[in-house]
Design a protein around this motif. Structure first.
Motif, PDB file in Angstrom:
ATOM      1  N   CYS A   1       1.981  14.293   0.071  1.00 50.55           N
ATOM      2  CA  CYS A   1       1.339  14.862  -1.118  1.00 50.55           C
ATOM      3  C   CYS A   1      -0.047  15.358  -0.769  1.00 50.55           C
ATOM      4  CB  CYS A   1       1.200  13.831  -2.213  1.00 50.55           C
ATOM      5  SG  CYS A   1       2.776  13.353  -2.895  1.00 50.55           S
TER       6      CYS A   1
ATOM      7  N   GLU B   1       0.814  -1.212   0.000  1.00 49.72           N
ATOM      8  CA  GLU B   1       0.000   0.000   0.000  1.00 49.72           C
ATOM      9  C   GLU B   1       0.848   1.263   0.000  1.00 49.72           C
ATOM     10  OE1 GLU B   1      -3.502   0.056   2.171  1.00 49.72           O
ATOM     11  OE2 GLU B   1      -3.939  -2.034   1.751  1.00 49.72           O
ATOM     12  N   SER B   2       2.137   1.120  -0.244  1.00 54.48           N
ATOM     13  CA  SER B   2       3.040   2.263  -0.286  1.00 54.48           C
ATOM     14  C   SER B   2       2.922   2.993  -1.620  1.00 54.48           C
ATOM     15  CB  SER B   2       4.488   1.806  -0.102  1.00 54.48           C
ATOM     16  OG  SER B   2       4.681   1.241   1.168  1.00 54.48           O
ATOM     17  N   TYR B   3       3.254   4.275  -1.587  1.00 53.23           N
ATOM     18  CA  TYR B   3       3.261   5.087  -2.802  1.00 53.23           C
ATOM     19  C   TYR B   3       4.661   5.633  -3.020  1.00 53.23           C
ATOM     20  CZ  TYR B   3      -1.814   5.033  -2.846  1.00 53.23           C
ATOM     21  OH  TYR B   3      -3.120   4.632  -2.896  1.00 53.23           O
TER      22      TYR B   3
ATOM     23  N   VAL C   1       0.442   9.378   1.319  1.00 54.30           N
ATOM     24  CA  VAL C   1      -0.744   9.918   0.655  1.00 54.30           C
ATOM     25  C   VAL C   1      -1.853  10.006   1.688  1.00 54.30           C
ATOM     26  CG1 VAL C   1      -2.466   9.500  -1.132  1.00 54.30           C
ATOM     27  CG2 VAL C   1      -0.070   8.953  -1.569  1.00 54.30           C
TER      28      VAL C   1
ATOM     29  N   GLN D   1       8.893  11.115   5.458  1.00 48.56           N
ATOM     30  CA  GLN D   1       8.257  10.945   4.160  1.00 48.56           C
ATOM     31  C   GLN D   1       7.671  12.248   3.651  1.00 48.56           C
ATOM     32  OE1 GLN D   1       5.423   7.751   4.460  1.00 48.56           O
ATOM     33  NE2 GLN D   1       6.970   6.217   4.073  1.00 48.56           N
TER      34      GLN D   1
ATOM     35  N   GLU E   1       6.839   8.520  -5.481  1.00 44.49           N
ATOM     36  CA  GLU E   1       6.825   9.634  -6.426  1.00 44.49           C
ATOM     37  C   GLU E   1       7.963   9.392  -7.410  1.00 44.49           C
ATOM     38  OE1 GLU E   1       5.738  13.150  -8.224  1.00 44.49           O
ATOM     39  OE2 GLU E   1       4.729  12.303  -6.472  1.00 44.49           O
TER      40      GLU E   1
ATOM     41  N   ARG F   1      -5.726  10.547   2.603  1.00 48.73           N
ATOM     42  CA  ARG F   1      -7.038  10.395   1.978  1.00 48.73           C
ATOM     43  C   ARG F   1      -7.874  11.644   2.169  1.00 48.73           C
ATOM     44  NH1 ARG F   1      -8.649   4.203   2.680  1.00 48.73           N
ATOM     45  NH2 ARG F   1      -6.681   3.472   3.454  1.00 48.73           N
TER      46      ARG F   1
END
Length: 91
Positions: free
Chosen positions: A91, A26-28, A46, A88, A30, A48
């Motif tokens: 965003c 579930e990591s994002y 990220v 981290q 860039e 929500r």
């Protein structure tokens, strides 16, 4: 570290790297390109966002006043696992 691109354009990060960077499914990340040829992947958090229409806002307000409304499971989980993360990019 040599990795390949599959026919769908996806790459797989080795498990040792994912563990070292504490990345899970579930990591994002860039992605940016520097100097036209260097690919940089940077872990990001990220947050929500929830958007409600007028009807949804009314129901939310009613639930707040009644004190009997239940939160969605994903929100409960996020609240239980919430912690400050200054490492981290957000965003």
């Amino acid at each position: 570290m040599l990795i390949s691109i599959d026919k769908y354009g996806s790459i797989t990060l080795p498990v040792s790297l994912r563990r070292e960077l504490r990345l899970d499914q579930e990591s994002y990340l860039e992605l940016s390109v520097e100097d036209g040829k260097v690919i940089v992947l940077e872990p990001v958090a990220v947050q929500r966002n929830i958007r409600l229409n007028e009807k949804g806002l009314t129901k939310l307000e009613e639930a707040r006043k009644s004190g009997t409304g239940e939160l969605p499971e994903w929100l409960i989980g996020d609240m239980q696992n919430a912690e400050a993360d200054t490492k981290q990019k957000i965003c």
